[in-house]
Design an enzyme around this catalytic site. Sequence first.
Site, short mmCIF file in Angstrom:
data_model
loop_
_atom_site.label_atom_id
_atom_site.label_comp_id
_atom_site.label_asym_id
_atom_site.label_seq_id
_atom_site.Cartn_x
_atom_site.Cartn_y
_atom_site.Cartn_z
N ASP A 278 0.85 -1.18 0.00
CA ASP A 278 0.00 0.00 0.00
C ASP A 278 0.89 1.24 0.00
OD1 ASP A 278 -2.92 1.03 0.48
OD2 ASP A 278 -1.66 2.18 1.87
N ASP A 280 0.43 4.48 0.97
CA ASP A 280 0.45 5.46 2.07
C ASP A 280 0.20 4.87 3.45
OD1 ASP A 280 -2.20 4.80 1.84
OD2 ASP A 280 -2.90 6.83 1.41
N HIS A 372 -7.90 -19.79 17.00
CA HIS A 372 -8.08 -21.25 17.04
C HIS A 372 -6.89 -21.95 16.37
CE1 HIS A 372 -10.43 -25.11 16.51
NE2 HIS A 372 -9.54 -25.22 15.53
N GLU A 373 -6.56 -21.51 15.15
CA GLU A 373 -5.51 -22.21 14.40
C GLU A 373 -4.14 -22.05 15.04
OE1 GLU A 373 -6.28 -24.31 12.33
OE2 GLU A 373 -8.32 -23.72 11.81
N HIS A 376 -3.55 -24.39 17.79
CA HIS A 376 -2.97 -25.69 17.45
C HIS A 376 -1.45 -25.64 17.53
CE1 HIS A 376 -6.53 -27.92 16.45
NE2 HIS A 376 -6.92 -27.08 15.52
N TYR A 387 -3.78 -36.30 17.38
CA TYR A 387 -5.01 -35.85 16.74
C TYR A 387 -5.91 -37.04 16.37
CZ TYR A 387 -7.79 -32.37 14.29
OH TYR A 387 -8.81 -31.50 13.91
N GLU A 396 -8.75 -30.15 19.59
CA GLU A 396 -9.70 -29.24 18.96
C GLU A 396 -10.36 -28.32 20.00
OE1 GLU A 396 -10.92 -28.22 15.99
OE2 GLU A 396 -9.14 -29.20 15.21
N GLU A 407 -10.68 -13.75 21.22
CA GLU A 407 -11.71 -12.83 20.75
C GLU A 407 -12.22 -11.95 21.89
OE1 GLU A 407 -14.96 -13.85 17.70
OE2 GLU A 407 -16.04 -13.87 19.63
N ASN A 413 -9.93 -5.49 25.48
CA ASN A 413 -8.67 -4.80 25.76
C ASN A 413 -8.04 -4.10 24.57
OD1 ASN A 413 -7.96 -5.82 28.69
ND2 ASN A 413 -8.65 -7.61 27.56
N GLU A 431 -18.57 -17.68 14.05
CA GLU A 431 -19.88 -17.10 13.77
C GLU A 431 -19.84 -16.11 12.60
OE1 GLU A 431 -17.98 -14.49 16.96
OE2 GLU A 431 -18.11 -16.62 16.46
N ASP A 472 -13.70 -38.55 11.00
CA ASP A 472 -13.23 -37.34 11.70
C ASP A 472 -12.21 -37.68 12.77
OD1 ASP A 472 -13.07 -34.61 12.35
OD2 ASP A 472 -14.71 -34.77 13.81
N HIS A 477 -13.83 -33.26 15.96
CA HIS A 477 -14.57 -32.00 15.88
C HIS A 477 -15.93 -32.07 16.56
CE1 HIS A 477 -11.65 -31.25 12.58
NE2 HIS A 477 -11.77 -30.00 13.01
#
Length: 822
Positions: A278, A280, A372-373, A376, A387, A396, A407, A413, A431, A472, A477
Site C-alpha cells: 500500500d 500510504d 483457534h488455528e 494448534h 489428533y 480441537e 476474541e 482490551n 460465527e 473425523d 470436531h
Amino acid sequence: MRKQYSAVAIAMLSTLAATTAQAQDAARIQTKVLGNDNQPVLVQFNAEGKMAYRGVDAGQVLRQQLALTTADQMVQRTVETDQLGFTHQKFAQYYQGIRVEHADYTVHAKSGVIESISGDFEKVSGLSTTPALNESAALSRALAHVGARQYMWQTNEANAAEFAPQGELVIVRDLRQNAETGPLVLAWKFNVYAAQPISRALIYVDARTGQVVLQDNIIKHAAATGTFATAYSGTRTINDGTTTGGYFLREGTTRGLGIETYNCRKGNSYTSATDFIDADNNWTSAEYNNANFDNVAGDAHVGAQATYDYWKNVHGRNSYDNAGAKIKSYVHFDDVPGGTGYENAYWDGVRMTYGDGASRFRPLTALDVCGHEIGHAVCEKTANLTYANESGAMNEGLSDIWGASIEAYAVSNLGFTSGGVKAKSTWLIGEEIDKQQAALRSMSDPKSLGQPAYYKGQYWAPLSSAPSDANDQGGVHTNSGVLNHWYYILAVGKSGTNEGGNTYSVTGVGIDAAAKITFRMESVYMTASSNYAQARTYAIQAATDLYGAGSAQVIAVTNAWYAVGVGASYTGGGTTPPPTSTTYCTIKGSSQSYEWIDLVQLGSINRTSGKDAGYYNGTALSTSVAAGSSQTVYFSAGFTSTAYTEYWKVYIDYNRNGVFTDAGELVVSGSSASAGTLSATFTVPSTARSGSTVMRVLMSDNSATSSCGTFSYGEAEDYTLNITGGAALTGPTTLAGDATPLGNEAASTLQVYPNPATDALHLVLPGNAEATSVVLSDVRGARVNGATLRNGTLDISGLAKGMYTLSVSDGQKVFHQRFVKE
C-alpha cells in the site's frame, strides 16, 4: 576381628535394606493417580523435611516411581520455570534407544524440591527393535495410504528440500485394534505434506507388516504503523514495514521475530506468494473491499498480532513456541490453482493458511478462527495432543477455547469491533464466517449445533480403532464439545441437571482465571495421549497450583467437570463445600516442615490428622451449637521435632456475611509451645444468625497472621457450625492449660538485601538469629558452589548472573528466599 556373615544373612540384610527403601519411598508419596493402563499419570510427594526429593534427583525419582528397566531411558528434552516459581523438567521416553511416541513425563519442582511428577509412561516389554521393512518400502506404503495427486516436495525444488519425508523408527500404539489401548509396535514415522488435495500428517507404518497403524494430522482441519479497514473487525491500527513502493504487511521484531502476511493469489504455492503493498499505509475500504476480498489480509494480520498479544500479556508466552517464533499468514489460498474457493483454514506446523471460502464459508480469516488455528501451534509446542479420539477432541477443544478467549480479550482490551455481517460472540466459534447456520460450534450450548455437552452423551461420536478423515479421526470436531462446555461453565457458571440425571451448581471464576487454569493444564501436565479423565486430574492440579487447595477455583473446576459427566463432584478429599452459598476468602500455610494442626474437636467434630498441605476444607464435618451455650474447643499442634511457640486463632462467622472480621468473631486467641491438647471456652452470642456458618481454626508461627491469605509456617482448617438461639456476646478468650499470652511480633521470614545484588548479599534471619548453614541453588534446583558466608554477609561476586534460591538454617528451621545476581 572382622565379622563374618553367611549367604543367608547377607540375603536377609539385602531384603531388609530393599524393604526399608521401599517403605521410605512409599512414605514420600502423598497422592498417586493411575491411568487405564495402571501406570501413574500423577504422583504428588511430601515436599518437606528429610523425606523430600531434591530437583537434582529427577532421574532417580522417575526410575523408582515408573519402575524403569535397563531397556528404558528417560531423556530430558526441556527445562522451564513458570511464573509460580515451578521448574518443569520434561523427559521423553525411549526403549532400547528408540523413541516411544507420545510418552513423556515431567518432573515438577519448587525451591529445589520435587513436588510431583506427571505424564504418560508406556510399559514396553520384549518388543523387537529390528525392522522387517526398510525405509523406502515403508514410505511407499505411507504414500499409498495418503493417496494424494501431488505432494508438496514435487511442486518445486525449494519445496523438495523442505518437505521430502525422512523416515524415523519409533514405537507407537496401533489404534486399529482398540481405539484407546491398542498394542505397541515398531513403526516407521513420516511427515507427509500433500499439495493436492491439501493434507499434512505424521504417518506411522508398522515396520513388520507394512500396515499404517496411525495417522496424526498436523493440519488439523480442513516498524511502521498504519490503519487497515478489515473485513471482520472494523478499521484497526496495524504494525507493518516499509518496502519499495510503500508499505507491506511485515512487522519487524515488535512481536517476537515478527508477524508477516502474504498473498497466495488463489494458488497453492507458498514460494510464489507475494506481498500486499500500500502506498500510504492507509489500507482503506475503497482500496481493499473488492471482489478479491483483499481486505481479509488485514484480518489475518491483525488477528495474528492480537493472538500474539494475548499469549504475551495473559500467559507471559512469547509467541506460540515461547521463543518468539515468527507468525506467517497466507491468504487467498486455493488447493486447486484458480479454483472456485478453498473452504478451510489451517496451521501446518510452520504457517497459517486461509482459503476464501465458497458456498459454506466467507473468507476464513475471522479473529476466533485465527486464534483457534494458532492455538494448534501452541498445543504442538506444549502437550502435543495426538489428533485422534479423545486426545484429538481435546486438541480441537483447546483451540476453540483459545479462539474464544482471544476474541474476548481483543474486544475488551484492544478495542476490536464487529465489522462483518455478523456480530462477534465469545461463546460461538466461527460465527462471522458461517453462511449456513449460527456458527460452526457453540461452547455455551454445544447440542444446538450437534456437539455433545456431556461425556459420551447425546451427539457423542464413537471413538475409532482406525481413526481417519472418514470418521473425523474418531470424532475430534464433535467430541470437543465436552471440553468446550466445561470451559464455558468454569468461566461463566451454570446450574442445572445434566444428562446423567445429576444436579450441579457452578459459580464461574471468570474467563481470565479459567484460561490460566486451562493453559497450565495443557502446558504443564498434559501429554500427547491424555484423555478426558486425565484432563480432569490435571485441571484440578493446575487450579490447586494457582489458587490453593480447597479454593473456589478448585471447587469450580471439579464441579464443572462433574456437570459435563467427567468424574465426581467436589468433596475436598472427603468433604463437601460449606452448606451455605457464602464464599470465604482463601487461607493457606506455605510450609508444614516443622508444625501443623493435628487435632480439632468441638461437639461432634473430632478430627485428628497429619499434614494437610497448609489448608483443610472440613466443612462437611459439622456440629450444632445452641446460641447462649458455653462451648469448649480442643486443638493441638503436631511437630517434626522441636516444639515451637505457635499462635492459635479460632474465628466463627456469626452473622454469616462471609468474613471473620466483625466484632466478636475472633473467639480464641493465644499462644503455646506445647505439643499437648489445648482448649479454650467461648459463648455463642445471642446476635448470631441461625443456620450453617463456618468456623476457621488457624495455627501459625507468626502472631500477625490474619484470617485470610497465605502465611509461612502452619495450617488452617474450616468446619461447619449449625447455630440456633440467643445469648450474650463475649469477646476473645485465652488458651487454657499451659497457654501463654501473645508475645511481641517478630519477623518470621528470611530477609535479604540488596536484591538484585552484584557482589554481596546481607542476610537477616527471624529474631536476628545466626545463620549456621547456607545452601545455594539455581532455577533447576541444582546446588551451586562459589558463595561464602561471613558475619551475616554472603559473598556472591563469583556467581554467574541469574536467579538463585537461598536456603538458610538457624540450626532448627530452614528459611528460603530468592535473589537476583546482576
